[in-house]
Design a protein around this motif. Structure first.
Motif, PDB file in Angstrom:
ATOM      1  N   GLY A  24       4.799 -28.535 -51.787  1.00 15.44           N
ATOM      2  CA  GLY A  24       4.089 -27.635 -52.688  1.00 15.44           C
ATOM      3  C   GLY A  24       4.261 -28.004 -54.151  1.00 15.44           C
ATOM      4  N   ALA A  25       5.405 -28.580 -54.493  1.00 15.55           N
ATOM      5  CA  ALA A  25       5.692 -28.879 -55.894  1.00 15.55           C
ATOM      6  C   ALA A  25       5.392 -30.317 -56.292  1.00 15.55           C
ATOM      7  CB  ALA A  25       7.166 -28.574 -56.187  1.00 15.55           C
ATOM      8  N   PHE A  26       5.560 -31.256 -55.358  1.00 15.71           N
ATOM      9  CA  PHE A  26       5.520 -32.667 -55.738  1.00 15.71           C
ATOM     10  C   PHE A  26       4.352 -33.458 -55.140  1.00 15.71           C
ATOM     11  CE2 PHE A  26       9.986 -31.326 -55.855  1.00 15.71           C
ATOM     12  CZ  PHE A  26      10.333 -31.698 -57.140  1.00 15.71           C
ATOM     13  N   GLN A  27       3.736 -32.947 -54.110  1.00 18.51           N
ATOM     14  CA  GLN A  27       2.710 -33.748 -53.432  1.00 18.51           C
ATOM     15  C   GLN A  27       1.348 -33.521 -54.067  1.00 18.51           C
ATOM     16  OE1 GLN A  27       1.734 -33.135 -49.114  1.00 18.51           O
ATOM     17  NE2 GLN A  27       2.743 -35.129 -48.923  1.00 18.51           N
ATOM     18  N   GLU A  28       0.729 -34.632 -54.434  1.00 21.01           N
ATOM     19  CA  GLU A  28      -0.607 -34.572 -55.026  1.00 21.01           C
ATOM     20  C   GLU A  28      -1.352 -35.833 -54.617  1.00 21.01           C
ATOM     21  OE1 GLU A  28      -2.207 -35.082 -59.473  1.00 21.01           O
ATOM     22  OE2 GLU A  28      -1.034 -33.240 -59.171  1.00 21.01           O
ATOM     23  N   PRO A  29      -2.463 -35.713 -53.877  1.00 24.53           N
ATOM     24  CA  PRO A  29      -3.201 -36.897 -53.414  1.00 24.53           C
ATOM     25  C   PRO A  29      -3.554 -37.834 -54.562  1.00 24.53           C
ATOM     26  CG  PRO A  29      -4.035 -34.918 -52.358  1.00 24.53           C
ATOM     27  CD  PRO A  29      -3.088 -34.457 -53.417  1.00 24.53           C
ATOM     28  N   GLY A  30      -3.235 -39.106 -54.371  1.00 22.43           N
ATOM     29  CA  GLY A  30      -3.562 -40.111 -55.362  1.00 22.43           C
ATOM     30  C   GLY A  30      -2.623 -40.173 -56.550  1.00 22.43           C
ATOM     31  N   PHE A  56      13.764 -23.174 -58.246  1.00 27.79           N
ATOM     32  CA  PHE A  56      13.516 -24.429 -58.961  1.00 27.79           C
ATOM     33  C   PHE A  56      12.077 -24.887 -58.757  1.00 27.79           C
ATOM     34  CE2 PHE A  56      13.217 -29.064 -58.907  1.00 27.79           C
ATOM     35  CZ  PHE A  56      13.790 -29.412 -60.124  1.00 27.79           C
ATOM     36  N   ILE A  57      11.621 -24.827 -57.518  1.00 26.19           N
ATOM     37  CA  ILE A  57      10.266 -25.269 -57.204  1.00 26.19           C
ATOM     38  C   ILE A  57       9.232 -24.420 -57.951  1.00 26.19           C
ATOM     39  CG2 ILE A  57       8.556 -25.445 -55.370  1.00 26.19           C
ATOM     40  CD1 ILE A  57      10.678 -27.652 -55.325  1.00 26.19           C
ATOM     41  N   LYS A  58       9.403 -23.117 -57.955  1.00 25.97           N
ATOM     42  CA  LYS A  58       8.444 -22.241 -58.624  1.00 25.97           C
ATOM     43  C   LYS A  58       8.418 -22.497 -60.127  1.00 25.97           C
ATOM     44  CE  LYS A  58       8.644 -18.472 -55.251  1.00 25.97           C
ATOM     45  NZ  LYS A  58       9.083 -17.069 -54.993  1.00 25.97           N
ATOM     46  N   TRP A  59       9.579 -22.821 -60.677  1.00 25.32           N
ATOM     47  CA  TRP A  59       9.663 -23.029 -62.110  1.00 25.32           C
ATOM     48  C   TRP A  59       9.013 -24.342 -62.526  1.00 25.32           C
ATOM     49  CZ3 TRP A  59      10.831 -20.275 -66.294  1.00 25.32           C
ATOM     50  CH2 TRP A  59      11.130 -20.943 -67.471  1.00 25.32           C
ATOM     51  N   TRP A  60       9.225 -25.410 -61.686  1.00 23.35           N
ATOM     52  CA  TRP A  60       8.797 -26.741 -62.072  1.00 23.35           C
ATOM     53  C   TRP A  60       7.449 -27.143 -61.484  1.00 23.35           C
ATOM     54  CZ3 TRP A  60      10.704 -29.135 -66.020  1.00 23.35           C
ATOM     55  CH2 TRP A  60      12.027 -28.896 -66.406  1.00 23.35           C
ATOM     56  N   ALA A  61       6.965 -26.438 -60.484  1.00 21.79           N
ATOM     57  CA  ALA A  61       5.729 -26.856 -59.815  1.00 21.79           C
ATOM     58  C   ALA A  61       4.556 -27.065 -60.777  1.00 21.79           C
ATOM     59  CB  ALA A  61       5.360 -25.855 -58.733  1.00 21.79           C
ATOM     60  N   PRO A  62       4.331 -26.199 -61.759  1.00 23.68           N
ATOM     61  CA  PRO A  62       3.169 -26.396 -62.633  1.00 23.68           C
ATOM     62  C   PRO A  62       3.207 -27.703 -63.418  1.00 23.68           C
ATOM     63  CG  PRO A  62       3.992 -24.153 -62.801  1.00 23.68           C
ATOM     64  CD  PRO A  62       5.015 -24.931 -62.029  1.00 23.68           C
ATOM     65  N   ASP A  63       4.407 -28.186 -63.733  1.00 24.39           N
ATOM     66  CA  ASP A  63       4.530 -29.397 -64.545  1.00 24.39           C
ATOM     67  C   ASP A  63       4.742 -30.652 -63.714  1.00 24.39           C
ATOM     68  OD1 ASP A  63       4.264 -28.083 -66.976  1.00 24.39           O
ATOM     69  OD2 ASP A  63       6.377 -27.525 -66.975  1.00 24.39           O
ATOM     70  N   GLY A  64       4.820 -30.495 -62.389  1.00 25.70           N
ATOM     71  CA  GLY A  64       5.004 -31.650 -61.531  1.00 25.70           C
ATOM     72  C   GLY A  64       6.264 -32.421 -61.859  1.00 25.70           C
ATOM     73  N   HIS A  65       6.119 -33.722 -62.137  1.00 25.18           N
ATOM     74  CA  HIS A  65       7.280 -34.576 -62.361  1.00 25.18           C
ATOM     75  C   HIS A  65       7.691 -34.634 -63.829  1.00 25.18           C
ATOM     76  CE1 HIS A  65       3.914 -37.077 -63.535  1.00 25.18           C
ATOM     77  NE2 HIS A  65       4.751 -37.927 -64.098  1.00 25.18           N
ATOM     78  N   LYS A  66       6.951 -33.961 -64.718  1.00 26.44           N
ATOM     79  CA  LYS A  66       7.203 -34.095 -66.148  1.00 26.44           C
ATOM     80  C   LYS A  66       8.340 -33.187 -66.618  1.00 26.44           C
ATOM     81  CE  LYS A  66       2.319 -35.123 -66.999  1.00 26.44           C
ATOM     82  NZ  LYS A  66       1.081 -34.689 -67.691  1.00 26.44           N
ATOM     83  N   ASN A  67       9.021 -33.658 -67.642  1.00 28.64           N
ATOM     84  CA  ASN A  67      10.030 -32.860 -68.346  1.00 28.64           C
ATOM     85  C   ASN A  67      11.121 -32.313 -67.437  1.00 28.64           C
ATOM     86  OD1 ASN A  67       8.513 -33.138 -70.757  1.00 28.64           O
ATOM     87  ND2 ASN A  67       7.177 -31.463 -70.095  1.00 28.64           N
ATOM     88  N   ARG A  68      11.505 -33.079 -66.441  1.00 31.91           N
ATOM     89  CA  ARG A  68      12.593 -32.606 -65.579  1.00 31.91           C
ATOM     90  C   ARG A  68      13.915 -32.729 -66.314  1.00 31.91           C
ATOM     91  NH1 ARG A  68      10.107 -31.338 -61.318  1.00 31.91           N
ATOM     92  NH2 ARG A  68       8.531 -32.640 -60.373  1.00 31.91           N
ATOM     93  N   ASP A  69      14.660 -31.647 -66.352  1.00 33.05           N
ATOM     94  CA  ASP A  69      15.947 -31.657 -67.044  1.00 33.05           C
ATOM     95  C   ASP A  69      17.012 -32.179 -66.096  1.00 33.05           C
ATOM     96  OD1 ASP A  69      18.193 -31.240 -68.514  1.00 33.05           O
ATOM     97  OD2 ASP A  69      18.116 -29.052 -68.431  1.00 33.05           O
ATOM     98  N   THR A  70      17.396 -33.441 -66.256  1.00 34.74           N
ATOM     99  CA  THR A  70      18.434 -34.024 -65.402  1.00 34.74           C
ATOM    100  C   THR A  70      19.804 -33.956 -66.047  1.00 34.74           C
ATOM    101  OG1 THR A  70      18.107 -36.237 -66.327  1.00 34.74           O
ATOM    102  CG2 THR A  70      16.760 -35.630 -64.435  1.00 34.74           C
ATOM    103  N   PHE A  71      19.838 -33.549 -67.320  1.00 38.91           N
ATOM    104  CA  PHE A  71      21.116 -33.551 -68.035  1.00 38.91           C
ATOM    105  C   PHE A  71      22.152 -32.668 -67.351  1.00 38.91           C
ATOM    106  CE2 PHE A  71      23.864 -31.554 -71.261  1.00 38.91           C
ATOM    107  CZ  PHE A  71      24.558 -32.681 -71.684  1.00 38.91           C
TER     108      PHE A  71
END
Length: 317
Positions: A24-30, A56-71
């Motif tokens: 739901g959060a990361f899969q996008e065709p193409g 986490f998924i609900k918070w980050w799903a709209p932005d996909g892979h962008k701006n993930r806070d790994t710190f």
């Protein structure tokens, strides 16, 4: 913890529920790039509690892979591996020479003499896994995490990935007087292991999982042995979030380097060992909650791989 509930004889990480949330959060065709995350993110998404993963998924799903806070995830790893200040690339990877130089250290002298005596009495002065007569005290929660600074940095960060009730359980044996943050020495935070197993324990090469049904037992506690495969990757390496974690198979053994004198050929992943105590009140068993805590954190750190890029790491250029 959901990792403990279903299958008592094997480890399950990529459950159908987790995969559904990932899709739901990361899969996008193409758009394969959206599925890529830093390895430390992938590792914690496999071991965190479902309730926090859902958030986490609900918070980050709209932005996909962008701006993930790994710190913050990396900070948890640095605190767990005690590499916040000392940046050692091979903290979980001892070389052949290092594994050949394991000797009795003086670290036991730092432990309260009463605690040390009680642990040795409880464990009959033998390794609880192999029954070897030569044994050493090993902490379950690493000593550096009992410091005041770590209390604020490390333990607070866990609330982002594990429920408040879970983190409180993990802390309770060590910080029973909260909100006072002074740690107390307890026999429940120690286990007796042979010199060679102590090193593999410290390096994260093997871990013990407490039996899901033995949490309330006082006289005996079954623990399951698992040998973990070394991951030749770095925390910041990108990986597909749908990647399978390394298999932790039942029945597999490990070749111990340089310790032919200690026979561990019959010690296999999936084996159950029973810990006992002659006096559960005066000599309590190792804490079920602390063993669970170490199990989860060891798996997390091993899946995340190594700390910094070096020759042999599969780092993207």
């Amino acid at each position: 913890m959901d990792l403990f509930q279903n299958n008592k004889s094997s480890l399950t990480f990529r459950t159908s529920k987790r995969l559904a949330l990932f899709k739901g959060a990361f899969q996008e065709p193409g758009n394969d790039e959206k599925e890529k995350v830093p390895r430390c993110v992938w590792a914690i998404l496999l071991v965190c509690e479902m309730k926090l993963l859902d958030g986490f998924i609900k918070w980050w799903a709209p932005d996909g892979h962008k701006n993930r806070d790994t710190f913050r995830i990396m900070r948890v790893l640095k605190e767990w591996t005690n590499t916040t200040k000392l940046f050692i690339a091979n903290v979980y990877d001892g070389s052949v020479d290092e594994k050949n130089t394991t000797i009795e250290s003086d670290s036991d002298d730092d432990v309260c003499s009463t605690i040390m005596a009680n642990v040795r009495e409880r464990d009959a002065d033998k390794c609880v896994i192999t029954s070897q007569s030569t044994s050493m005290l090993c902490d379950i929660c690493p000593d550096h995490l009992l410091q005041e600074l770590s209390f604020h940095k490390f333990w607070a960060e866990l609330y982002g990935w594990w429920k408040i009730e879970t983190v409180k359980r993990w802390k309770q044996p060590l910080f029973p007087n909260f909100p006072h943050i002074e740690a107390v020495e307890t026999i429940q935070n120690y286990i007796s292991l042979s010199p060679v197993l102590r090193k593999y324990w410290e390096w994260g090469d093997f871990v013990l999982r407490p039996h899901p049904d033995h949490r309330e037992r006082l006289r005996e506690l079954k623990v399951q042995v698992f040998w973990l495969t070394l991951q030749d990757h770095c925390w910041s390496d990108k990986i597909c979030v749908f990647s399978k974690p390394p298999r932790i198979r039942k029945g597999t053994t490990v070749k111990l380097i340089g310790f032919e004198s200690e026979e561990l050929k019959d010690l296999k992943s999936g084996d159950w060992i029973t810990l006992t105590t002659p006096d559960p009140e005066r000599l309590p068993l190792p804490s079920w909650d602390l063993l669970e805590f170490r199990f989860i954190m060891t798996i997390f750190a091993r899946f995340a791989g190594k700390i910094v890029p070096e020759e042999g790491c599969n780092q993207e250029k």
